[in-house]
Motif scaffolding. Structure first.
Motif, PDB file in Angstrom:
ATOM      1  N   LEU A 274      60.331  39.279  34.810  1.00 20.76           N
ATOM      2  CA  LEU A 274      59.289  38.642  35.598  1.00 20.76           C
ATOM      3  C   LEU A 274      57.931  39.191  35.169  1.00 20.76           C
ATOM      4  O   LEU A 274      57.751  40.398  35.100  1.00 20.76           O
ATOM      5  CB  LEU A 274      59.510  38.891  37.089  1.00 20.76           C
ATOM      6  CG  LEU A 274      58.462  38.318  38.042  1.00 20.76           C
ATOM      7  CD1 LEU A 274      58.402  36.795  37.944  1.00 20.76           C
ATOM      8  CD2 LEU A 274      58.751  38.756  39.464  1.00 20.76           C
ATOM      9  N   ALA A 275      56.992  38.305  34.856  1.00 19.07           N
ATOM     10  CA  ALA A 275      55.632  38.701  34.486  1.00 19.07           C
ATOM     11  C   ALA A 275      54.660  38.062  35.470  1.00 19.07           C
ATOM     12  O   ALA A 275      54.803  36.886  35.832  1.00 19.07           O
ATOM     13  CB  ALA A 275      55.311  38.260  33.065  1.00 19.07           C
ATOM     14  N   ILE A 276      53.673  38.848  35.889  1.00 19.87           N
ATOM     15  CA  ILE A 276      52.698  38.396  36.883  1.00 19.87           C
ATOM     16  C   ILE A 276      51.294  38.592  36.325  1.00 19.87           C
ATOM     17  O   ILE A 276      50.938  39.708  35.934  1.00 19.87           O
ATOM     18  CB  ILE A 276      52.838  39.193  38.197  1.00 19.87           C
ATOM     19  CG1 ILE A 276      54.236  39.020  38.784  1.00 19.87           C
ATOM     20  CG2 ILE A 276      51.765  38.780  39.201  1.00 19.87           C
ATOM     21  CD1 ILE A 276      54.516  39.926  39.973  1.00 19.87           C
ATOM     22  N   PRO A 277      50.475  37.525  36.285  1.00 20.22           N
ATOM     23  CA  PRO A 277      49.067  37.707  35.883  1.00 20.22           C
ATOM     24  C   PRO A 277      48.311  38.443  36.986  1.00 20.22           C
ATOM     25  O   PRO A 277      48.440  38.107  38.160  1.00 20.22           O
ATOM     26  CB  PRO A 277      48.535  36.281  35.733  1.00 20.22           C
ATOM     27  CG  PRO A 277      49.679  35.366  35.928  1.00 20.22           C
ATOM     28  CD  PRO A 277      50.809  36.136  36.519  1.00 20.22           C
ATOM     29  N   THR A 278      47.547  39.460  36.606  1.00 24.22           N
ATOM     30  CA  THR A 278      46.806  40.250  37.583  1.00 24.22           C
ATOM     31  C   THR A 278      45.420  40.603  37.057  1.00 24.22           C
ATOM     32  O   THR A 278      45.147  40.494  35.863  1.00 24.22           O
ATOM     33  CB  THR A 278      47.528  41.581  37.903  1.00 24.22           C
ATOM     34  OG1 THR A 278      47.648  42.343  36.705  1.00 24.22           O
ATOM     35  CG2 THR A 278      48.882  41.361  38.516  1.00 24.22           C
ATOM     36  N   ASP A 279      44.580  41.016  37.980  1.00 27.50           N
ATOM     37  CA  ASP A 279      43.295  41.613  37.646  1.00 27.50           C
ATOM     38  C   ASP A 279      43.115  42.769  38.617  1.00 27.50           C
ATOM     39  O   ASP A 279      42.804  42.562  39.787  1.00 27.50           O
ATOM     40  CB  ASP A 279      42.149  40.602  37.774  1.00 27.50           C
ATOM     41  CG  ASP A 279      40.797  41.250  37.540  1.00 27.50           C
ATOM     42  OD1 ASP A 279      40.722  42.199  36.733  1.00 27.50           O
ATOM     43  OD2 ASP A 279      39.815  40.837  38.175  1.00 27.50           O
ATOM     44  N   CYS A 280      43.341  43.965  38.134  1.00 32.87           N
ATOM     45  CA  CYS A 280      43.319  45.145  39.007  1.00 32.87           C
ATOM     46  C   CYS A 280      41.938  45.444  39.571  1.00 32.87           C
ATOM     47  O   CYS A 280      41.828  46.060  40.620  1.00 32.87           O
ATOM     48  CB  CYS A 280      43.856  46.365  38.263  1.00 32.87           C
ATOM     49  SG  CYS A 280      45.620  46.254  37.951  1.00 32.87           S
ATOM     50  N   LYS A 281      40.896  45.009  38.900  1.00 33.39           N
ATOM     51  CA  LYS A 281      39.552  45.285  39.424  1.00 33.39           C
ATOM     52  C   LYS A 281      39.247  44.432  40.648  1.00 33.39           C
ATOM     53  O   LYS A 281      38.732  44.913  41.636  1.00 33.39           O
ATOM     54  CB  LYS A 281      38.505  45.061  38.336  1.00 33.39           C
ATOM     55  CG  LYS A 281      38.488  46.177  37.323  1.00 33.39           C
ATOM     56  CD  LYS A 281      37.310  46.075  36.413  1.00 33.39           C
ATOM     57  CE  LYS A 281      37.289  47.271  35.482  1.00 33.39           C
ATOM     58  NZ  LYS A 281      36.161  47.256  34.584  1.00 33.39           N
ATOM     59  N   SER A 282      39.586  43.134  40.594  1.00 35.52           N
ATOM     60  CA  SER A 282      39.297  42.257  41.725  1.00 35.52           C
ATOM     61  C   SER A 282      40.444  42.225  42.739  1.00 35.52           C
ATOM     62  O   SER A 282      40.260  41.809  43.871  1.00 35.52           O
ATOM     63  CB  SER A 282      39.025  40.836  41.236  1.00 35.52           C
ATOM     64  OG  SER A 282      40.223  40.230  40.772  1.00 35.52           O
TER      65      SER A 282
ATOM     66  N   ARG B 238      43.205  40.409  42.162  1.00 34.88           N
ATOM     67  CA  ARG B 238      43.923  39.143  41.963  1.00 34.88           C
ATOM     68  C   ARG B 238      45.355  39.392  41.485  1.00 34.88           C
ATOM     69  O   ARG B 238      45.595  40.129  40.547  1.00 34.88           O
ATOM     70  CB  ARG B 238      43.177  38.308  40.925  1.00 34.88           C
ATOM     71  CG  ARG B 238      43.838  37.013  40.596  1.00 34.88           C
ATOM     72  CD  ARG B 238      43.028  36.254  39.580  1.00 34.88           C
ATOM     73  NE  ARG B 238      43.783  35.136  39.067  1.00 34.88           N
ATOM     74  CZ  ARG B 238      43.449  34.462  37.998  1.00 34.88           C
ATOM     75  NH1 ARG B 238      42.351  34.763  37.328  1.00 34.88           N
ATOM     76  NH2 ARG B 238      44.191  33.468  37.589  1.00 34.88           N
ATOM     77  N   GLY B 239      46.316  38.776  42.168  1.00 34.25           N
ATOM     78  CA  GLY B 239      47.718  38.857  41.794  1.00 34.25           C
ATOM     79  C   GLY B 239      48.440  40.105  42.269  1.00 34.25           C
ATOM     80  O   GLY B 239      49.660  40.184  42.176  1.00 34.25           O
ATOM     81  N   LEU B 240      47.717  41.082  42.786  1.00 37.97           N
ATOM     82  CA  LEU B 240      48.364  42.338  43.175  1.00 37.97           C
ATOM     83  C   LEU B 240      49.275  42.175  44.389  1.00 37.97           C
ATOM     84  O   LEU B 240      50.233  42.920  44.546  1.00 37.97           O
ATOM     85  CB  LEU B 240      47.327  43.427  43.433  1.00 37.97           C
ATOM     86  CG  LEU B 240      46.456  43.821  42.240  1.00 37.97           C
ATOM     87  CD1 LEU B 240      45.570  45.007  42.600  1.00 37.97           C
ATOM     88  CD2 LEU B 240      47.282  44.116  41.005  1.00 37.97           C
ATOM     89  N   ASN B 241      48.984  41.185  45.235  1.00 39.84           N
ATOM     90  CA  ASN B 241      49.842  40.965  46.401  1.00 39.84           C
ATOM     91  C   ASN B 241      51.198  40.382  46.010  1.00 39.84           C
ATOM     92  O   ASN B 241      52.089  40.268  46.833  1.00 39.84           O
ATOM     93  CB  ASN B 241      49.152  40.071  47.430  1.00 39.84           C
ATOM     94  CG  ASN B 241      48.809  38.711  46.870  1.00 39.84           C
ATOM     95  OD1 ASN B 241      48.828  38.501  45.659  1.00 39.84           O
ATOM     96  ND2 ASN B 241      48.476  37.785  47.732  1.00 39.84           N
ATOM     97  N   GLU B 242      51.373  40.043  44.739  1.00 40.40           N
ATOM     98  CA  GLU B 242      52.660  39.522  44.252  1.00 40.40           C
ATOM     99  C   GLU B 242      53.557  40.607  43.684  1.00 40.40           C
ATOM    100  O   GLU B 242      54.726  40.359  43.385  1.00 40.40           O
ATOM    101  CB  GLU B 242      52.412  38.460  43.178  1.00 40.40           C
ATOM    102  CG  GLU B 242      51.664  37.244  43.686  1.00 40.40           C
ATOM    103  CD  GLU B 242      51.353  36.271  42.561  1.00 40.40           C
ATOM    104  OE1 GLU B 242      52.227  36.075  41.697  1.00 40.40           O
ATOM    105  OE2 GLU B 242      50.248  35.722  42.543  1.00 40.40           O
ATOM    106  N   ILE B 243      53.037  41.828  43.516  1.00 42.57           N
ATOM    107  CA  ILE B 243      53.807  42.887  42.869  1.00 42.57           C
ATOM    108  C   ILE B 243      55.032  43.289  43.684  1.00 42.57           C
ATOM    109  O   ILE B 243      56.147  43.306  43.163  1.00 42.57           O
ATOM    110  CB  ILE B 243      52.920  44.114  42.560  1.00 42.57           C
ATOM    111  CG1 ILE B 243      51.850  43.734  41.543  1.00 42.57           C
ATOM    112  CG2 ILE B 243      53.770  45.270  42.043  1.00 42.57           C
ATOM    113  CD1 ILE B 243      50.825  44.828  41.304  1.00 42.57           C
ATOM    114  N   ILE B 244      54.843  43.625  44.952  1.00 43.23           N
ATOM    115  CA  ILE B 244      55.971  44.097  45.768  1.00 43.23           C
ATOM    116  C   ILE B 244      57.004  42.987  45.973  1.00 43.23           C
ATOM    117  O   ILE B 244      58.196  43.211  45.772  1.00 43.23           O
ATOM    118  CB  ILE B 244      55.488  44.691  47.110  1.00 43.23           C
ATOM    119  CG1 ILE B 244      54.518  45.850  46.852  1.00 43.23           C
ATOM    120  CG2 ILE B 244      56.676  45.145  47.956  1.00 43.23           C
ATOM    121  CD1 ILE B 244      55.067  46.972  45.999  1.00 43.23           C
ATOM    122  N   PRO B 245      56.594  41.754  46.351  1.00 40.33           N
ATOM    123  CA  PRO B 245      57.597  40.689  46.444  1.00 40.33           C
ATOM    124  C   PRO B 245      58.287  40.429  45.099  1.00 40.33           C
ATOM    125  O   PRO B 245      59.492  40.173  45.059  1.00 40.33           O
ATOM    126  CB  PRO B 245      56.789  39.469  46.899  1.00 40.33           C
ATOM    127  CG  PRO B 245      55.596  40.036  47.576  1.00 40.33           C
ATOM    128  CD  PRO B 245      55.283  41.300  46.850  1.00 40.33           C
TER     129      PRO B 245
END
Length: 177
Positions: free
Chosen positions: A85-93, A95-102
C-alpha cells in the motif's frame, strides 16, 4: 605491482542504522517507508527490501504537493501491484497523514485477526519509520507527535532518539519506534 587498498565506502552512520533496524525489526508490527514522490524509486534504499523480508510495509510518497499527481497515482498503482500500500503525503502541510494509521491497520488486518483469534488483543500499533535522508522522516515524526521531537535538517544522520512516542488519535493508539 600496485598495492591495492580496501576502500570503505559505506558510511558509519548507515552501518549503524542497519544494525539498529535489524535489532528493532522484531519489535514492530509494520514498517513505514518514506520516499520522495518526485523520484519514488530513486529515493529508496535498495537494501530495505532485503532487510525487511516479509515484514508488513506501508510506503509514503512524501512531497506529493510538488510531484506530478498523475505520476504519483501511477506509482501508487505500481506498488499496489507488488502488494504494498502506498499513500501520497505531504508531511509539511499534513496532507494524507490521516490515512497512515487506517492504512497500516488495513495492511495488518489478517495479522490482527489471527492475534485476536488466539486471544491476543494488541492495544498499540508499533511502527518503524525508515527512509533515506531528506525524504521527510523528521517532518513526519514532528507532525504525528504534534511536537518538535526531531530536528528537520538536510544533513544526514540528524534524526536520532526522536521516537518511542506513544500517540493516540481517533484511529487508536500507536507507537513510533
Amino acid at each position: 605491482m600496485i598495492d591495492a587498498q580496501s576502500i570503505q565506502w559505506f558510511p558509519g552512520h548507515m552501518a549503524k542504522t542497519r544494525r539498529l533496524m535489524a535489532a528493532n525489526l522484531k519489535m514492530v508490527d509494520i514498517v513505514v517507508e518514506i520516499t520522495d514522490a518526485r523520484i519514488p524509486q530513486s529515493s529508496r534504499n535498495p537494501e530495505i527490501d532485503r532487510m525487511l523480508g516479509q515484514k508488513p510495509r506501508l510506503i509514503l510518497l512524501n512531497k506529493c504537493d510538488v510531484a506530478d499527481p498523475n505520476l504519483t497515482a501511477r506509482w501508487c498503482e505500481y506498488y499496489r501491484s507488488k502488494g504494498i500500500l502506498a499513500i501520497p503525503t505531504d508531511c509539511k502541510s499534513g496532507r494524507g497523514l490521516n490515512e497512515i494509521i487506517p492504512g497500516a491497520r488495513q495492511v495488518l488486518d489478517e495479522v490482527m485477526k489471527r492475534r485476536e483469534a488466539k486471544g491476543l488483543s494488541q492495544k498499540l500499533l508499533r511502527m518503524m519509520i525508515v527512509g533515506i535522508h531528506n525524504v521527510g522522516k523528521s517532518s513526519l515524526v514532528n507532525r504525528m507527535t504534534g511536537q518538535e521531537r526531531a530536528i528537520v535538517s538536510n544533513i544526514a544522520g540528524t534524526t536520532r532518539d526522536a521516537t518511542d512516542s506513544i500517540l493516540e488519535n481517533e484511529h487508536g493508539k500507536y507507537v513510533l519506534i
